[in-house]
Each structure stands twice: as structure tokens, then as C-alpha cells.
Scaffold this motif. Structure first.
Motif, PDB file in Angstrom:
ATOM      1  N   GLY A   1      13.066  -7.954   4.144  1.00  0.00           N
ATOM      2  CA  GLY A   1      11.627  -7.690   4.150  1.00  0.00           C
ATOM      3  C   GLY A   1      11.073  -7.424   2.764  1.00  0.00           C
ATOM      4  N   VAL A   2      11.816  -6.692   1.929  1.00  0.00           N
ATOM      5  CA  VAL A   2      11.370  -6.433   0.559  1.00  0.00           C
ATOM      6  C   VAL A   2      11.311  -7.744  -0.223  1.00  0.00           C
ATOM      7  N   ALA A   3      12.352  -8.580  -0.058  1.00  0.00           N
ATOM      8  CA  ALA A   3      12.353  -9.883  -0.731  1.00  0.00           C
ATOM      9  C   ALA A   3      11.180 -10.739  -0.248  1.00  0.00           C
TER      10      ALA A   3
ATOM     11  N   LEU B   1       7.864  -9.418  -1.700  1.00  0.00           N
ATOM     12  CA  LEU B   1       7.733  -9.812  -3.113  1.00  0.00           C
ATOM     13  C   LEU B   1       7.352 -11.288  -3.221  1.00  0.00           C
ATOM     14  N   ALA B   2       7.956 -12.122  -2.378  1.00  0.00           N
ATOM     15  CA  ALA B   2       7.642 -13.557  -2.401  1.00  0.00           C
ATOM     16  C   ALA B   2       6.191 -13.809  -2.014  1.00  0.00           C
ATOM     17  N   ILE B   3       5.706 -13.087  -1.017  1.00  0.00           N
ATOM     18  CA  ILE B   3       4.316 -13.256  -0.579  1.00  0.00           C
ATOM     19  C   ILE B   3       3.345 -12.746  -1.651  1.00  0.00           C
TER      20      ILE B   3
ATOM     21  N   MET C   1       4.910  -2.984   5.673  1.00  0.00           N
ATOM     22  CA  MET C   1       4.988  -1.662   5.058  1.00  0.00           C
ATOM     23  C   MET C   1       5.087  -1.737   3.536  1.00  0.00           C
ATOM     24  N   VAL C   2       5.768  -2.767   3.028  1.00  0.00           N
ATOM     25  CA  VAL C   2       6.042  -2.868   1.594  1.00  0.00           C
ATOM     26  C   VAL C   2       4.916  -3.586   0.851  1.00  0.00           C
TER      27      VAL C   2
ATOM     28  N   GLY D   1       7.103   2.649   0.149  1.00  0.00           N
ATOM     29  CA  GLY D   1       6.920   1.577   1.128  1.00  0.00           C
ATOM     30  C   GLY D   1       8.238   1.103   1.703  1.00  0.00           C
ATOM     31  N   ILE D   2       9.280   1.067   0.863  1.00  0.00           N
ATOM     32  CA  ILE D   2      10.610   0.657   1.331  1.00  0.00           C
ATOM     33  C   ILE D   2      11.140   1.654   2.353  1.00  0.00           C
ATOM     34  N   PHE D   3      10.997   2.944   2.056  1.00  0.00           N
ATOM     35  CA  PHE D   3      11.438   3.980   3.003  1.00  0.00           C
ATOM     36  C   PHE D   3      10.643   3.900   4.302  1.00  0.00           C
ATOM     37  N   ALA D   4       9.331   3.667   4.174  1.00  0.00           N
ATOM     38  CA  ALA D   4       8.494   3.547   5.373  1.00  0.00           C
ATOM     39  C   ALA D   4       8.954   2.380   6.228  1.00  0.00           C
TER      40      ALA D   4
END
Length: 266
Positions: A79-81, A84-86, A148-149, A186-189
Motif C-alpha cells: 500500500g505504501v508503494a 507513492l506511485a499514485i 491512509m497513506v 499514515g503508515i501506522f494508521a
């Protein structure tokens, strides 16, 4: 204004009462020695003792926790990746398309997602069980993490990245020492939301679980179909408490990270 604030307070009280009254009713009767939910005869921990003596149920709890932790961890990384891509997509049309595809998975009914995965696993020959449940949970948790991120990434000023690049930082240094620390709340959320969704999911899991493997939500449903037992109350109470601990943990983590975010913006 005072009348509106009083009306809002009353309205919220009624809403929270409707939402939480059945839960507290269930918790209250998990201590009933009478064995029914119609008349409270006395306080007892018998149903909790029975619960912890059931080795099969303890294995199911362990399965549920392992699935939740693995799916939350993997979906957070993906999801983080994806976020970042979006966020850093150069073409606006590509960005909107990716975001729309992500949102479609959020609003899609769980029954459709579960049935789709069941058909997919049957076609490609994946045996229903641990792997099928894990893949399904990762799939519906990734969009949650992205949502979330993504706001934290868009909140970050691009000048921070340009300043780091001007000072000689590599792209990896910018990602690991500037971007990721900033979006940590955001990552923790996303992680805690994914963990909660995985723990509570029933509809998707019901479709993709197989013989010899199940999770708490499916097991509670199976127990409830056999008849009302206070073991269900005890199990649901422990699950509710665990979920509340996760929510409180997330609250304190986000509260601790908030001042650092404010210092960065200054």
C-alpha cells in the motif's frame, strides 16, 4: 448555537447508545452463571475457563492473529508503494485511473470480492486454506492502506524533497530519510486499519476458507448457528477488548507522532 450544540450532544448520545448497548449487553451476560441471556443469575468466569480449555478454539485464535499480522504487514508494504506511485505519477490521467481502481475495491461488496476469489482459486488450483485466506485479506487491505497513506504524502511539501536532492541526497536517501519518516503516522494508521479489518472480516473469509482452517469470525458464525451459547459471548468479549486495545494503541502512537510532524512543517 447553544440549542444546536445540545441537539448534537443528544443525537450523538442516542447514536452511541444504539451502537454500544448490544455489545455491553453481550459482555454483561458473558459472566452469567445461568447459561442463558434471558435472566442474570450470578457472576461466573466459567465460560471464559471453558474457552481457554478448548484447544481447537485456541488454534483458531492463533490462525486469526497470524493471518491478521501477515496480511497487515504485507498490505502496508504494498500500500505504501502504491500510494507513492499514485502521488508521484507524472500523468494526471494515470493518477486518477489508479486512484479510481483503488477506490472501486473499497466500495465493492465483500460478497462479490469473496466469490471472485473463490472462482479464481478454483480455476488456478490453489487449495482453500491458509494461503487463500492470506491472499484475499491482503487484497482488500491494500486499498485501505493506500487511502491512509496518500493524504500524508500529498500533505508533504515538495520543497523538502528538492532541498534534500540539492544537498546531495540520493533518491534512496530521500525516500528513507525524508519521505518515509514524514508519512510514518499514515503508515501506522494504514497498518492498524488493515489489522482491524483482517481480524473482523467474515464475508470474504467465509468464501475462501477450507476444511481444516478457519478464523474467529467464521467460527463465531458457526457456533451461533448451532444455538445461543455464552461461549460466544466470552469469545466476542475478548475480541472486542483486543480491538479496543488496537484502537487505543493507534491513538497514542498518532498522538506521539503529531508534534514531530508540526515541527517539520515549521
Amino acid at each position: 448555537m447553544k440549542k444546536m450544540s445540545k441537539f448534537s450532544a443528544v443525537y450523538l448520545t442516542v447514536v452511541f447508545f444504539i451502537l454500544y448497548a448490544p455489545i455491553f449487553y453481550l459482555i454483561f451476560y458473558s459472566f452469567n452463571s445461568g447459561g442463558t441471556m434471558y435472566q442474570f443469575e450470578g457472576f461466573t468466569l466459567e465460560w471464559y475457563k471453558e474457552l481457554f480449555q478448548d484447544s481447537r478454539l485456541l488454534i483458531i485464535v492463533l490462525n486469526t492473529i497470524i493471518i491478521a499480522l501477515l496480511s497487515a504487514t504485507i498490505s502496508t508494504i504494498i500500500g505504501v508503494a502504491g500510494a507513492l506511485a499514485i502521488a508521484y505519477s507524472k500523468k494526471r490521467r494515470v493518477k486518477n485511473t489508479l486512484l479510481s481502481l483503488n477506490n472501486v475495491l473499497i466500495v465493492s461488496p465483500d460478497v462479490i470480492i469473496g466469490a471472485s476469489f473463490l472462482i479464481l482459486f478454483t480455476i488456478i488450483g490453489i487449495k482453500l486454506g491458509f494461503i487463500s485466506v492470506l491472499i484475499s485479506h491482503i487484497a482488500f487491505c491494500v486499498p485501505i492502506v493506500v487511502l491512509m497513506v496518500l493524504p500524508k504524502i500529498e500533505e508533504m511539501s515538495p520543497t523538502m524533497i528538492y532541498a534534500a536532492l540539492d544537498l546531495g541526497a540520493s533518491r534512496w536517501d530521500v525516500l528513507s530519510k525524508v519521505v518515509l519518516p514524514y508519512i510514518t503516522p499514515g503508515i501506522f494508521a494504514g497498518f492498524f486499519m488493515a489489522l482491524t479489518y483482517s481480524l473482523d472480516d467474515f464475508a470474504v473469509t467465509f468464501f475462501v476458507t477450507g476444511n481444516g482452517f478457519t478464523t474467529l469470525s467464521v467460527e463465531i458464525y458457526s457456533l451461533a448457528r448451532r444455538g445461543v451459547s455464552l461461549n460466544i459471548n466470552a469469545l466476542s468479549t475478548l475480541l472486542f477488548i483486543f480491538t479496543m486495545i488496537l484502537v487505543i494503541g493507534y491513538y497514542y502512537i498518532s498522538k506521539r507522532n503529531r508534534p514531530s510532524g508540526m515541527e517539520v512543517r515549521k
